[in-house]
Design an enzyme around this catalytic site. Structure first.
Site, PDB file in Angstrom:
ATOM      1  CD  GLU A  81      -2.775  -0.651  -1.092  1.00  0.00           C
ATOM      2  OE1 GLU A  81      -3.026   0.445  -1.629  1.00  0.00           O
ATOM      3  OE2 GLU A  81      -3.642  -1.517  -0.898  1.00  0.00           O
TER       4      GLU A  81
ATOM      5  CG  ASP B 281      -1.509  -6.774  -8.838  1.00  0.00           C
ATOM      6  OD1 ASP B 281      -2.130  -7.384  -9.723  1.00  0.00           O
ATOM      7  OD2 ASP B 281      -1.735  -5.604  -8.546  1.00  0.00           O
TER       8      ASP B 281
ATOM      9  CG  ASP C 197      -5.065   3.231  -1.959  1.00  0.00           C
ATOM     10  OD1 ASP C 197      -4.851   3.015  -3.184  1.00  0.00           O
ATOM     11  OD2 ASP C 197      -4.829   2.388  -1.079  1.00  0.00           O
TER      12      ASP C 197
ATOM     13  CG  HIS D 248      -3.517   0.671  -5.209  1.00  0.00           C
ATOM     14  ND1 HIS D 248      -4.413   0.275  -4.238  1.00  0.00           N
ATOM     15  CD2 HIS D 248      -4.035   0.200  -6.376  1.00  0.00           C
ATOM     16  CE1 HIS D 248      -5.403  -0.405  -4.793  1.00  0.00           C
ATOM     17  NE2 HIS D 248      -5.195  -0.453  -6.099  1.00  0.00           N
TER      18      HIS D 248
HETATM   19  C1  F6R Z   1      -4.861  -4.935 -10.518  1.00  0.00           C
HETATM   20  C2  F6R Z   1      -4.096  -3.861  -9.881  1.00  0.00           C
HETATM   21  C3  F6R Z   1      -4.763  -2.726  -9.184  1.00  0.00           C
HETATM   22  C4  F6R Z   1      -6.027  -2.230  -9.882  1.00  0.00           C
HETATM   23  C5  F6R Z   1      -6.663  -1.122  -9.056  1.00  0.00           C
HETATM   24  C6  F6R Z   1      -7.954  -0.628  -9.674  1.00  0.00           C
HETATM   25  O1  F6R Z   1      -3.989  -5.873 -11.101  1.00  0.00           O
HETATM   26  O2  F6R Z   1      -2.910  -3.917  -9.896  1.00  0.00           O
HETATM   27  O3  F6R Z   1      -3.848  -1.655  -9.085  1.00  0.00           O
HETATM   28  O4  F6R Z   1      -5.693  -1.769 -11.161  1.00  0.00           O
HETATM   29  O5  F6R Z   1      -6.920  -1.591  -7.768  1.00  0.00           O
HETATM   30  O6  F6R Z   1      -8.886  -1.660  -9.644  1.00  0.00           O
HETATM   31  P1  F6R Z   1     -10.201  -1.586 -10.518  1.00  0.00           P
HETATM   32  O7  F6R Z   1      -9.753  -1.508 -11.917  1.00  0.00           O
HETATM   33  O8  F6R Z   1     -10.927  -2.869 -10.223  1.00  0.00           O
HETATM   34  O9  F6R Z   1     -10.922  -0.360 -10.073  1.00  0.00           O
END
Ligand code: F6R
Length: 261
Positions: free
Chosen positions: A143, A67, A136, A138
């Site tokens: 989302e 992403d 959440d 995702h």
């Molecule tokens: C990042 C991504 C997100 C993160 C998620 C957890 O490329 O796609 O899904 O993996 O937001 O973020 P962290 O690891 O920073 O808690």
């Protein structure tokens, strides 16, 4: 879905790195799906150490990131393009231009997204996708409410995700972009092996839903229950709301070495 409850995030990092090392020994030109954020850092640190020790090489491997924020200037330190280079790509021996990511400044985002899907397919698909999970539920930036078969597209970030990520933007939610381009849940489901890593009790509810809840767009990671090869690496905090925690521990402890992860 195989759930491994590790003593800490460092052990999860070692196991994740061992899985990727084994893949690259078997298939040196493997295609890796790369996540950014805090969760995979222990895996990336361990892989960089293994590369320095000559135990693994990424020279023939390719990568696709999950992403990217929309609208951040190319030289902004928090673009996922720059973050993944700092955290991982520049610390190992990927060939120049072997790692691709969504272009958050594309003038025609829908056209870019279909080209990105085509590029992943042309590379032969993702052999191993590394994932974190949002509080959440995702994965990628799919989302709650995301189509369970979505492909790469633009998404609006939830307020919760922008609050969670404000730590990378001087604690100021107003500096966190509102939109992103993300691989879809269908794109992620096409990967041949998914390795999801989570640490800390803030992830415990999302992890519980992902592994044990009803499959629903409200908790997008639940779609992984339909994937045939998912490995989940957790620390005690992230595992703390699992209903079947003791069963997962017994299963992993009794697992014969030859079976691998
Ligand atoms: C990042 C991504 C997100 C993160 C998620 C957890 O490329 O796609 O899904 O993996 O937001 O973020 P962290 O690891 O920073 O808690």
């Amino acid at each position: 879905m195989e759930i491994v409850i590790c003593s800490d995030a460092a052990e999860a990092g070692r196991l994740g790195a061992a899985i990727i090392t084994a893949l690259l020994r078997r298939k040196p030109d493997a295609v890796l799906g790369l996540a950014t954020g805090s969760s995979p850092l222990a895996i990336y640190d361990e892989l960089a150490a293994r590369r320095d020790a000559g135990e693994v090489s990424f020279a023939q491997a390719r990568g696709f990131t999950l992403d990217e924020y929309v609208g951040l200037p190319a030289d902004h330190p928090e673009t996922y393009h720059n973050v993944i280079r700092k955290d991982f790509v520049n610390r190992v021996d990927f060939a120049e231009d072997a790692v691709h990511g969504p272009d958050g400044l594309a003038s025609d985002i829908p056209a870019f997204c279909s080209d990105y899907e085509a590029a992943i397919a042309a590379a032969g698909g993702v052999d191993l996708q590394i994932l974190g999970i949002g509080t959440d539920g995702h994965i990628g930036f799919n989302e709650p409410g995301s189509s369970l078969s979505s492909r790469t597209r633009i998404k609006t970030l939830t307020k919760q995700t922008r609050i969670d990520n404000a730590r990378f933007f001087e604690g100021d939610i107003d500096r966190v972009p509102t939109h992103c381009i993300t691989q879809g849940l269908g794109t992620i489901m096409s990967a041949r092996h998914v390795v999801l890593v989570a640490s800390g009790s803030s992830k415990a509810e999302a992890v519980h839903h992902m592994a044990e809840g009803s499959v629903s767009a409200l908790w997008p990671a639940t779609i992984l229950q339909h994937h045939e090869h998912v490995t989940v690496l957790l620390d005690e905090g992230a595992a703390s709301r699992l209903q079947l925690g003791s069963y997962y521990r017994e299963t992993y402890q009794a697992k014969p070495d030859w079976q691998g992860l």
